[in-house]
Design a protein around this motif. Structure first.
Motif, PDB file in Angstrom:
ATOM      1  N   ARG A  47       0.946  -0.712   0.058  1.00 33.06           N
ATOM      2  CA  ARG A  47      -0.311   0.286   0.014  1.00 33.06           C
ATOM      3  C   ARG A  47       1.027   1.662   0.205  1.00 33.06           C
ATOM      4  O   ARG A  47       0.375   2.278  -0.406  1.00 33.06           O
ATOM      5  CB  ARG A  47      -1.428  -0.268   1.408  1.00 33.06           C
ATOM      6  CG  ARG A  47      -1.967  -1.077   0.473  1.00 33.06           C
ATOM      7  CD  ARG A  47      -2.591  -1.143   2.520  1.00 33.06           C
ATOM      8  NE  ARG A  47      -3.895   0.186   2.763  1.00 33.06           N
ATOM      9  CZ  ARG A  47      -4.585   0.034   2.097  1.00 33.06           C
ATOM     10  NH1 ARG A  47      -5.867  -1.285   1.367  1.00 33.06           N
ATOM     11  NH2 ARG A  47      -5.535   0.618   2.507  1.00 33.06           N
ATOM     12  N   ARG A  91       5.377   5.820 -11.829  1.00 33.37           N
ATOM     13  CA  ARG A  91       3.953   4.680 -11.891  1.00 33.37           C
ATOM     14  C   ARG A  91       3.343   4.069 -10.928  1.00 33.37           C
ATOM     15  O   ARG A  91       2.152   4.081 -11.257  1.00 33.37           O
ATOM     16  CB  ARG A  91       3.812   4.936 -13.338  1.00 33.37           C
ATOM     17  CG  ARG A  91       3.786   6.195 -14.304  1.00 33.37           C
ATOM     18  CD  ARG A  91       2.795   5.743 -16.021  1.00 33.37           C
ATOM     19  NE  ARG A  91       3.617   3.955 -16.784  1.00 33.37           N
ATOM     20  CZ  ARG A  91       5.194   3.863 -17.121  1.00 33.37           C
ATOM     21  NH1 ARG A  91       5.590   4.443 -17.752  1.00 33.37           N
ATOM     22  NH2 ARG A  91       5.619   3.076 -17.438  1.00 33.37           N
ATOM     23  N   PRO A  93       0.624   2.857  -8.550  1.00 33.85           N
ATOM     24  CA  PRO A  93       0.222   2.923  -8.140  1.00 33.85           C
ATOM     25  C   PRO A  93      -0.022   3.567  -6.837  1.00 33.85           C
ATOM     26  O   PRO A  93      -1.317   4.286  -6.382  1.00 33.85           O
ATOM     27  CB  PRO A  93      -1.435   1.615  -8.458  1.00 33.85           C
ATOM     28  CG  PRO A  93       0.209   0.557  -8.228  1.00 33.85           C
ATOM     29  CD  PRO A  93       1.189   1.047  -8.768  1.00 33.85           C
ATOM     30  N   MET A  94       0.562   2.758  -5.602  1.00 36.03           N
ATOM     31  CA  MET A  94       0.194   3.430  -4.468  1.00 36.03           C
ATOM     32  C   MET A  94       1.792   4.878  -4.148  1.00 36.03           C
ATOM     33  O   MET A  94       2.103   5.120  -5.184  1.00 36.03           O
ATOM     34  CB  MET A  94       1.201   2.356  -3.829  1.00 36.03           C
ATOM     35  CG  MET A  94       2.881   1.864  -3.551  1.00 36.03           C
ATOM     36  SD  MET A  94       2.809   1.280  -4.978  1.00 36.03           S
ATOM     37  CE  MET A  94       1.867  -0.576  -5.108  1.00 36.03           C
ATOM     38  N   GLY A 200      -7.005   2.817  -0.183  1.00 35.65           N
ATOM     39  CA  GLY A 200      -6.380   2.609  -1.191  1.00 35.65           C
ATOM     40  C   GLY A 200      -6.296   2.731  -2.750  1.00 35.65           C
ATOM     41  O   GLY A 200      -5.416   3.556  -3.463  1.00 35.65           O
ATOM     42  N   GLU A 204      -5.098   6.094  -4.880  1.00 35.10           N
ATOM     43  CA  GLU A 204      -4.167   5.664  -6.203  1.00 35.10           C
ATOM     44  C   GLU A 204      -4.965   6.952  -7.615  1.00 35.10           C
ATOM     45  O   GLU A 204      -4.142   7.300  -8.093  1.00 35.10           O
ATOM     46  CB  GLU A 204      -4.646   3.708  -6.586  1.00 35.10           C
ATOM     47  CG  GLU A 204      -3.907   3.954  -8.218  1.00 35.10           C
ATOM     48  CD  GLU A 204      -4.607   2.405  -8.591  1.00 35.10           C
ATOM     49  OE1 GLU A 204      -4.288   2.149  -9.748  1.00 35.10           O
ATOM     50  OE2 GLU A 204      -4.356   1.559  -7.228  1.00 35.10           O
ATOM     51  N   LYS A 207      -3.468  10.178  -6.791  1.00 32.52           N
ATOM     52  CA  LYS A 207      -2.015  10.684  -7.583  1.00 32.52           C
ATOM     53  C   LYS A 207      -2.177  10.340  -8.955  1.00 32.52           C
ATOM     54  O   LYS A 207      -1.431  11.513  -9.424  1.00 32.52           O
ATOM     55  CB  LYS A 207      -1.321   9.074  -6.647  1.00 32.52           C
ATOM     56  CG  LYS A 207       0.153   8.669  -7.543  1.00 32.52           C
ATOM     57  CD  LYS A 207       0.620   7.627  -7.236  1.00 32.52           C
ATOM     58  CE  LYS A 207       2.180   7.874  -7.674  1.00 32.52           C
ATOM     59  NZ  LYS A 207       3.185   6.782  -6.880  1.00 32.52           N
ATOM     60  N   GLU A 208      -3.525   9.682  -9.254  1.00 33.45           N
ATOM     61  CA  GLU A 208      -3.497   9.912 -11.649  1.00 33.45           C
ATOM     62  C   GLU A 208      -4.046  10.828 -11.691  1.00 33.45           C
ATOM     63  O   GLU A 208      -3.555  11.928 -11.971  1.00 33.45           O
ATOM     64  CB  GLU A 208      -4.021   8.345 -11.207  1.00 33.45           C
ATOM     65  CG  GLU A 208      -3.796   8.802 -12.600  1.00 33.45           C
ATOM     66  CD  GLU A 208      -5.232   7.501 -13.888  1.00 33.45           C
ATOM     67  OE1 GLU A 208      -6.011   7.220 -14.228  1.00 33.45           O
ATOM     68  OE2 GLU A 208      -5.331   6.161 -12.889  1.00 33.45           O
TER      69      GLU A 208
END
Length: 275
Positions: A47, A91, A93-94, A200, A204, A207-208
């Motif tokens: 995570r 990149r 995802p966490m 989570g 994610e 962040k994206e």
């Protein structure tokens, strides 16, 4: 010996560079870093990630001796591969937290720039000194540094090649927190653990939205945000968070088993690790 080591701290994995004495990037370390990033990207129980170079230093850049022996075409391929590897780290995802001790120079700083948050030691030294060798950064320095600091400040660092000490790095936003050297790893782990306890899917998505929205126009960024916002409402974490808010008030939701620390396990390779 492996050049990348993974240590599992419950839902947090420490990705440590292990190529003494300077953690200089060569082809072997790059390949192991790429393999570790791909594995972590697909690990459902990870995570948050901490990037760490060790107690002495983060990373002093590329293997200059090896680069000096390459021709233009070989350099192009090597650089393309290193850019691709750093992109894989960026990149993930966490959330990714960099713990910076000692020197983070050249490719070392470019790797640290792939993190979402940077903790630096009080005696840390950061910089992009490539121009002093008659070359330039090639693994994201001109792009990620500019997005972080703005054009003028980035050009100053890139064109002079000067080193930046921790106090200045904090002031200009190159790092986010400065602590005593012996507290870097624990501070980075503490922040990563805090994030790991969060939802989570929402982390994610945030962040994206930030990373990809920053490279687009406002309208495109808002459309991305709207799509991601809608998507997280279908997750179990959203159901848990909304129900907890209605029943118990704000700030009391616990998501998954992220708050549980399953202990620390060390892995000296990137294959078969539990992350």
């Amino acid at each position: 010996m492996p050049r990348i080591r993974l240590q599992v701290h419950g839902p947090v994995v420490v990705l440590q560079l292990a190529n003494p004495p300077l953690n200089a990037f060569d082809s072997v370390q790059r390949e192991e870093l790429a393999a570790a990033a791909r594995e972590l990207a697909d690990a459902r129980d990870v995570r948050a990630v901490v990037l760490y170079g060790g107690e002495r230093l983060f990373a002093a850049g590329a293997d200059i001796k090896a680069l000096a022996a390459m021709g233009p075409e070989e350099i192009r391929g090597w650089n393309r591969a290193l850019q691709r590897t750093f992109d894989e780290v960026a990149r993930l995802p966490m959330p990714v937290v960099a713990g910076i001790t000692g020197y983070a120079l050249g490719g070392g700083l470019e790797l640290a720039l792939c993190a979402d948050y940077r903790v630096a030691a009080e005696d840390a030294v950061l910089g992009q000194p490539e121009v002093r060798l008659g070359i330039m950064p090639g693994s994201g320095g001109t792009q990620r540094l500019t997005r972080l600091l703005g054009p003028a400040r980035s050009k100053n660092l890139l064109m002079t090649g000067r080193n930046v000490r921790a106090e200045e790095a904090l002031r200009i936003g190159l790092v986010d927190e400065v602590v005593p050297a012996d507290q870097v790893l624990e501070t980075a782990l503490g922040y990563a653990r805090t994030l790991a306890e969060g939802p989570g899917a929402a982390l994610e998505a945030i962040k994206e939205a930030v990373d990809h929205g920053a490279d687009a126009g406002v309208a495109t960024g808002l459309a991305l945000e709207r799509s991601l916002f809608t998507g997280v409402f279908g997750t179990a974490d959203a159901a848990t968070g909304l129900r907890s808010f209605l029943e118990h008030g704000p700030g009391k939701a616990q998501f998954g088993d992220a708050a549980q620390d399953g202990g620390t396990k060390e892995h000296d390779d990137t294959k078969g690790q539990e992350a």
